[in-house]
Design a protein around this motif. Structure first.
Motif, PDB file in Angstrom:
ATOM      1  N   LEU A   1       0.668  -1.199  -0.024  1.00 60.81           N
ATOM      2  CA  LEU A   1       0.046   0.003   0.003  1.00 60.81           C
ATOM      3  C   LEU A   1       0.798   1.230   0.033  1.00 60.81           C
ATOM      4  O   LEU A   1       0.534   2.123  -0.893  1.00 60.81           O
ATOM      5  N   GLU A   2       1.877   1.245   0.650  1.00 59.94           N
ATOM      6  CA  GLU A   2       2.666   2.269   0.866  1.00 59.94           C
ATOM      7  C   GLU A   2       3.385   2.742  -0.676  1.00 59.94           C
ATOM      8  O   GLU A   2       3.179   4.082  -1.091  1.00 59.94           O
ATOM      9  N   ALA A   3       3.395   1.795  -1.476  1.00 58.65           N
ATOM     10  CA  ALA A   3       4.124   2.338  -2.781  1.00 58.65           C
ATOM     11  C   ALA A   3       3.042   2.614  -3.657  1.00 58.65           C
ATOM     12  O   ALA A   3       3.306   3.486  -4.480  1.00 58.65           O
ATOM     13  N   LYS A   4       1.887   2.436  -3.298  1.00 56.26           N
ATOM     14  CA  LYS A   4       0.909   2.582  -4.322  1.00 56.26           C
ATOM     15  C   LYS A   4       0.359   4.022  -3.778  1.00 56.26           C
ATOM     16  O   LYS A   4       0.078   5.126  -4.617  1.00 56.26           O
ATOM     17  N   GLN A   5       0.359   4.338  -2.396  1.00 55.45           N
ATOM     18  CA  GLN A   5      -0.090   5.752  -1.868  1.00 55.45           C
ATOM     19  C   GLN A   5       1.046   6.903  -2.387  1.00 55.45           C
ATOM     20  O   GLN A   5       0.645   7.837  -2.309  1.00 55.45           O
ATOM     21  N   ALA A   6       2.211   6.438  -2.778  1.00 51.74           N
ATOM     22  CA  ALA A   6       3.104   7.577  -3.150  1.00 51.74           C
ATOM     23  C   ALA A   6       2.825   8.167  -4.492  1.00 51.74           C
ATOM     24  O   ALA A   6       3.323   9.278  -4.506  1.00 51.74           O
ATOM     25  N   ILE A   7       1.970   7.563  -5.093  1.00 50.73           N
ATOM     26  CA  ILE A   7       1.393   8.243  -6.331  1.00 50.73           C
ATOM     27  C   ILE A   7      -0.082   8.442  -6.043  1.00 50.73           C
ATOM     28  O   ILE A   7      -0.899   8.296  -7.074  1.00 50.73           O
TER      29      ILE A   7
ATOM     30  N   PRO B   1       3.997   4.738 -11.196  1.00 56.82           N
ATOM     31  CA  PRO B   1       4.735   4.116 -10.126  1.00 56.82           C
ATOM     32  C   PRO B   1       6.262   3.421 -10.460  1.00 56.82           C
ATOM     33  O   PRO B   1       6.252   3.384 -11.765  1.00 56.82           O
ATOM     34  N   GLU B   2       6.766   3.293  -9.410  1.00 59.25           N
ATOM     35  CA  GLU B   2       8.250   2.652  -9.781  1.00 59.25           C
ATOM     36  C   GLU B   2       7.852   1.147  -9.967  1.00 59.25           C
ATOM     37  O   GLU B   2       8.339   0.461  -9.106  1.00 59.25           O
ATOM     38  N   LEU B   3       7.817   0.683 -10.922  1.00 59.39           N
ATOM     39  CA  LEU B   3       7.160  -0.582 -11.614  1.00 59.39           C
ATOM     40  C   LEU B   3       7.396  -0.849 -12.831  1.00 59.39           C
ATOM     41  O   LEU B   3       7.000  -0.588 -13.903  1.00 59.39           O
ATOM     42  N   GLU B   4       8.206  -1.726 -12.946  1.00 56.38           N
ATOM     43  CA  GLU B   4       8.849  -2.248 -14.500  1.00 56.38           C
ATOM     44  C   GLU B   4       7.618  -2.846 -15.198  1.00 56.38           C
ATOM     45  O   GLU B   4       6.676  -3.428 -14.786  1.00 56.38           O
ATOM     46  N   ASP B   5       7.552  -2.401 -16.619  1.00 55.17           N
ATOM     47  CA  ASP B   5       6.593  -3.069 -17.571  1.00 55.17           C
ATOM     48  C   ASP B   5       5.341  -2.598 -17.108  1.00 55.17           C
ATOM     49  O   ASP B   5       4.279  -3.475 -17.033  1.00 55.17           O
ATOM     50  N   PHE B   6       5.081  -1.399 -16.936  1.00 54.38           N
ATOM     51  CA  PHE B   6       3.724  -0.846 -16.185  1.00 54.38           C
ATOM     52  C   PHE B   6       3.219   0.119 -17.210  1.00 54.38           C
ATOM     53  O   PHE B   6       2.106   0.132 -17.794  1.00 54.38           O
ATOM     54  N   ARG B   7       3.999   1.246 -17.180  1.00 50.87           N
ATOM     55  CA  ARG B   7       3.702   2.253 -18.204  1.00 50.87           C
ATOM     56  C   ARG B   7       3.457   1.856 -19.514  1.00 50.87           C
ATOM     57  O   ARG B   7       2.642   2.618 -20.129  1.00 50.87           O
ATOM     58  N   GLY B   8       4.407   1.059 -20.360  1.00 44.77           N
ATOM     59  CA  GLY B   8       4.100   0.653 -21.650  1.00 44.77           C
ATOM     60  C   GLY B   8       2.814   0.119 -22.037  1.00 44.77           C
ATOM     61  O   GLY B   8       2.131   0.638 -22.815  1.00 44.77           O
ATOM     62  N   PRO B   9       2.440  -0.793 -21.240  1.00 47.91           N
ATOM     63  CA  PRO B   9       1.149  -1.549 -21.517  1.00 47.91           C
ATOM     64  C   PRO B   9      -0.226  -0.697 -21.298  1.00 47.91           C
ATOM     65  O   PRO B   9      -1.015  -0.674 -22.251  1.00 47.91           O
TER      66      PRO B   9
END
Length: 347
Positions: free
Chosen positions: A90-96, A153-161
């Protein structure tokens, strides 16, 4: 059963209170429309699609759209990205958090939205994006509502799709807009000049099982009508969508492989003087499993003025609605439904 009233952006709508249950008729009651002929050079074939859309939008407000042209691999990649995002702490999601964006981009936690004021929050979490504009974009600099950079988010292969899906959904939406124009006896390209920089808001949503809720006042998403011109919904295989019919009964709208679910939004209802009806709907996930969906809310350019079309008014049926820009209307509805925006007003 008692009658319940909910407020939509275009006024109150009534339905029979029946708990979380909905009738389950054959899904053919929500019509299936093949949009493949919209790619045809044959105007008569395209006109048939327009007629099917007119019938669906005046009688139901919802339809299934097959032959839409979006490759399945784009859809699969987006659902995969959604699973990875919602699995984050949740902390990573709440960052955005969406609270950091006036244009409603970013993460909304469970119960962070409440589409039905009579309920106690919507039992889903979401990630919102729209046109991904740079800070130096002229409209961003001018503060035009709805235009902003996305939060990622700082998450690989997320923004592209997600950006690939967003672009593909716009192409599907253009076909639907062309069919709407034909249905309204307008030039086929009538809407296309109005979506050069559209309010194209997209969400990926995660619904826990309804059994996690605290009673019937807390469901996946409460009864509401959508704000924009129309919504293109893609869901996984788990049924949850329920549509309110003219008799005040909830009707199941199960997912159909290879087809999107499309519904008329409040802006199109205003534009057509309620000739096209925006239909109240809700989502209740009682499958015992988690559910994911991708709604794409297609509106026109933020500063486009929505006023009743000439083909939808007569001296006996004058305009019901005052002109309003797309951006002002959508902002007013966000202000009424998100917990952190309740009470805000349009400047």
């Amino acid at each position: 059963m008692s009658v319940t009233t909910i407020q939509t952006g275009n006024g109150p709508r009534a339905f029979f209170s029946s708990g979380t249950e909905a009738k389950v008729p054959p899904f053919e009651e929500i019509p299936m429309i093949d949009f493949a002929p919209m790619d045809s050079a044959d105007a008569a074939e395209r006109a048939k699609v327009g007629e099917a859309v007119r019938k669906a939008c005046t009688e139901v407000g919802f339809f299934y759209a097959k032959g839409h042209g979006m490759p399945q691999e784009i859809i699969d990649a987006t659902f995969g990205a959604a699973h990875r995002f919602f699995d984050l702490p949740l902390e990573a999601k709440q960052a955005i958090s969406v609270e950091k964006s006036d244009a409603m981009r970013g993460y909304t936690p469970l119960l962070g939205e409440n589409t039905d004021p009579d309920n106690n929050g919507d039992l889903h979490e979401g990630f919102d994006l729209a046109l991904d504009l740079p800070e130096d974009d002229a409209d961003v600099q001018a503060g035009v509502y709805g235009y902003a950079p996305n939060q990622w988010p700082e998450l690989e292969d997320f923004r592209g799709p997600l950006t690939t899906y967003h672009a593909a959904a716009q192409e599907v939406g253009k076909k639907i807009f062309r069919a709407f124009a034909l249905a309204l006896e307008l030039p086929e390209d009538f809407f296309l000049g109005k979506i050069t920089k559209p309010m194209a808001h997209m969400r990926v949503l995660h619904y826990p099982d309804q059994n996690a809720a605290e009673g019937e006042k807390q469901i996946g998403i409460g009864a509401h009508s959508d704000y924009e011109c129309f919504t293109i919904l893609c869901t996984d295989e788990k049924p949850a969508l329920q549509v309110l019919n003219q008799a005040g009964d909830w009707i199941q709208a199960p997912p159909v492989p290879g087809a999107f679910i499309v519904n008329v939004g409040d802006l199109m209802a205003r534009w057509t003087n309620d000739y096209f009806q925006s239909t109240v709907h809700r989502a209740i996930n009682q499958t015992g499993k988690e559910r994911y969906s991708i709604p794409f809310f297609f509106g026109v350019n933020s500063q486009e003025v929505i006023e009743v079309l000439p083909t939808c008014q007569t001296p006996e049926n004058p305009p019901k609605y005052q002109p309003i820009t797309c951006g002002d209307y959508v902002r007013s509805r966000f202000d009424a439904t998100y917990a952190h925006r309740i009470g805000e007003t349009v400047e």
